[in-house]
Design an enzyme around this catalytic site. Structure first.
Site, PDB file in Angstrom:
ATOM      1  CG  ASP A  13     -19.558  13.460 -24.694  1.00  0.00           C
ATOM      2  OD1 ASP A  13     -20.070  12.549 -25.354  1.00  0.00           O
ATOM      3  OD2 ASP A  13     -19.535  14.647 -25.067  1.00  0.00           O
ATOM      4  CG  HIS A  41     -24.208   4.697 -24.380  1.00  0.00           C
ATOM      5  ND1 HIS A  41     -25.188   5.268 -25.163  1.00  0.00           N
ATOM      6  CD2 HIS A  41     -24.560   3.395 -24.249  1.00  0.00           C
ATOM      7  CE1 HIS A  41     -26.094   4.358 -25.485  1.00  0.00           C
ATOM      8  NE2 HIS A  41     -25.733   3.219 -24.956  1.00  0.00           N
TER       9      HIS A  41
END
EC number: 6.3.4.4
Length: 416
Positions: A13, A41
């Site tokens: 992340d 993503h």
């Protein structure tokens, strides 16, 4: 021409999606080499949010070819759903015939096993990634290329169900009958067969033709199956070297390696997180940074920048430069902490031990700044923001070559 690598060097992340999307505009091919739809993503373009899980971020570049390599585990259901967002994907998206199939029963196994572990659960996404990789390693899995013969694949899966009936019974998991399974596989074949191919040859050809290639990592180094905070890790190799095995290329084909880091740290799920901040500061970082998982929606644990972990991950990946993401989230803090060492059993250490459970962070504090939002020139950054970046470079011994000052693609500093 060598293939450049983008790799996360925290717990995932980190903001790889924005950087890959930005860089993908100058590449002819963008490849994924590991992970599955447990790795999300997020990309922002002109105020529009794109949340991708399996398809490479290069899909937003109409001129780029996108490759899902053999090291990825592919959920047909999820990739079909992702593909429906785009038009004219034929010739732009290719899936390795050697990538393993992540089928619905894998997720059921994953979730059931997590429940049985109780308070000792790893904190997986429950997407079936671990069981799929486990079958791959035990040589009992199923691959994308087998979808091209759904009748045989159906028989093979039914035989698998038969051989593992006791496991399914213990976990209280029901399996589809032959008609249901065959209908499911036929649908997958119809929608995915034009995209399934030998991607290794495709990538080799691109390398031989001096095409510009970008390899997009998923998740982060601290979740690597070998080098992460085991057992609180994922089931694949998330380091830069994993790009080679996950695509079928050799180390000599690798060019520039860029490590992606947030200006602070986050983690989803259980496991060691030395710099986690339980005070109002950690809460503020999470709120301002909108720290919720792309895949699960789970709230991320938040804390300060861990330079010890980043130094370790940078060396492990061979990073040529760092891309520092979400610097703007730290706007307005009077003091900003950086973990420069750990304390373990009363001693100061400057390395990552194999067991991170009992380490305590040792911090240095840096004065904060007002705002960096939208700044696209390094010289225009506030003095203290520059000092923060310089401190990261000093401890990690890696240059910060890219700095993100907002979610927008344009709000990025590229240092020469």
């Amino acid at each position: 021409m060598k293939a450049d690598v983008i790799v996360g060097i925290q717990w995932g992340d980190e903001g790889k999606g924005k950087i890959v999307d930005m860089l993908a505009q100058k590449y002819d091919m963008v490849c994924r080499s590991q992970g599955g739809h447990n790795a999300g993503h997020t990309i922002w373009v002109d105020g529009v949010r794109y949340a991708l899980q399996l398809i490479p971020s290069g899909i937003l570049n109409p001129k780029a070819v996108n490759v899902i390599g053999n090291g990825v585990v592919v959920s047909p259901l999820n990739i079909i759903k992702e593909m429906s967002q785009f038009s004219s994907l034929e010739g732009r998206l290719f899936i390795s015939d050697k990538a393993h199939l992540n089928l619905p029963f894998h997720a059921l196994i994953d979730q059931a096993k997590e429940r049985l572990k109780g308070d000792k659960a790893i904190g997986t996404t429950g997407k079936g990634i671990g069981p799929t990789y486990a079958e791959k390693v035990s040589r009992t899995g199923f691959r994308m290329g087998e979808l091209l013969n759904p009748i045989k694949l159906c028989d093979d899966i039914l035989e698998y169900f038969k051989q593992n009936r006791s496991i399914f019974d213990v976990l209280d998991i029901s399996t589809p009958n032959k008609d249901e399974l065959l209908a499911e596989l036929n649908e997958y074949k119809e929608k995915l067969s034009p995209f399934i191919t030998n991607t290794t040859n495709l990538v080799w050809k691109a390398i031989d033709e001096n095409k510009r290639i970008l390899l997009e990592g998923a998740q982060g180094t601290m979740l690597d199956i070998d080098h992460g905070t085991y057992p609180y890790v994922t089931s694949s190799s998330t380091v830069s070297a994993g790009s080679c095995t996950g695509l079928g290329i050799n180390p000599k084909d690798i060019g520039v390696i860029t490590g992606i880091v947030k200006a602070y740290c986050t983690r989803v799920g259980n496991g060691p997180f030395p710099t986690e901040d339980f005070t109002e500061a950690g809460k503020t970082i999470g709120e301002v940074g909108k720290e919720f998982g792309t895949v699960t929606g789970r709230k991320r644990r938040c804390g300060w920048f861990d330079a010890v972990a980043v130094r370790y991950a940078s060396r492990l990946n061979g990073c040529d430069q760092l891309a520092l993401m979400k610097l703007d989230v730290l706007d307005g803090f009077s003091k900003i902490k950086v973990c420069v060492a750990y304390e373990l059993d009363g001693e100061r250490i400057d390395y990552m031990p194999s067991d991170m459970q009992n380490v305590k962070p040792i911090y240095e504090e840096i004065d904060g700044w007002d705002s960096v939002v939208g700044i696209q020139d390094f010289d225009k950054l506030p003095v203290n923001a520059k000092k923060y970046i310089e401190k990261i470079e000093e401890i990690t011994s890696v240059k910060v070559g890219i700095i993100s000052t907002s979610p927008e693609r344009a709000d990025t500093i590229i240092r020469g």
